[in-house]
Design a protein around this motif. Structure first.
Motif: not given
Length: 159
Positions: A136-138, A142-143
């Motif tokens: 996902s975009e989130d 984060k990664m």
């Protein structure tokens, strides 16, 4: 914490200095991720585009080369229970496979050193072994922030 790294360069490309950088970087990434005390083990292979394309096709259904593939051994699938290592044995994290030709091409395309791109790909693979993903975009945000934080902490910034 101790990390045992089984490194195999099937391309005979990496120098001793680059192998040292990789080992130091993975130890820094483990410290940054605050891995629990204990011994961890992972394998790291450097391969050709043909070899990584075969893995990408067989395991991901994508018949094309890619830059890095990770196989996490601690990943728990639906309905599975996590496996705890026996006392005194290393926690097996998994395998990271990097395409050296892709790494070289991407370093050139992004205008930074081979070492910077190699470090980026290895940290990316390492984070996958720890359970990070970018479906996902989130998750991706984060990664990728985490990757940059680790590389910066190690002293490898974009230049």
């Amino acid at each position: 914490m101790n990390i045992q790294i089984d490194m195999i360069d099937h391309t005979d490309t990496l120098t001793e200095k680059q192998e040292t950088l990789i080992r130091e970087l993975l130890h820094e990434a483990a410290r940054y991720e605050k891995l629990a005390e204990g011994t961890y083990e992972l394998s790291l292979s450097f391969v050709s585009d043909e070899e990584i394309q075969e893995l990408n096709r067989d395991y991901r259904g994508k018949d094309q080369p890619t830059d890095v593939i990770s196989f996490a051994l601690n990943e728990v699938g639906e309905g599975e229970q996590p496996v705890e290592p026996e006392a005194g044995t290393p926690n097996l994290l998994g395998d990271i496979i990097v395409s050296i030709p892709r790494c070289q091409e991407q370093a050139e395309a992004y205008g930074h050193s081979f070492e910077r791109e190699l470090a980026f790909l290895i940290v990316h693979g390492f984070l996958h072994l720890l359970g990070y993903d970018h479906m996902s975009e989130d998750e991706e945000k984060k990664m990728f922030m985490r990757q940059e934080d680790i590389l910066t902490a190690y002293g490898l910034t974009r230049s």
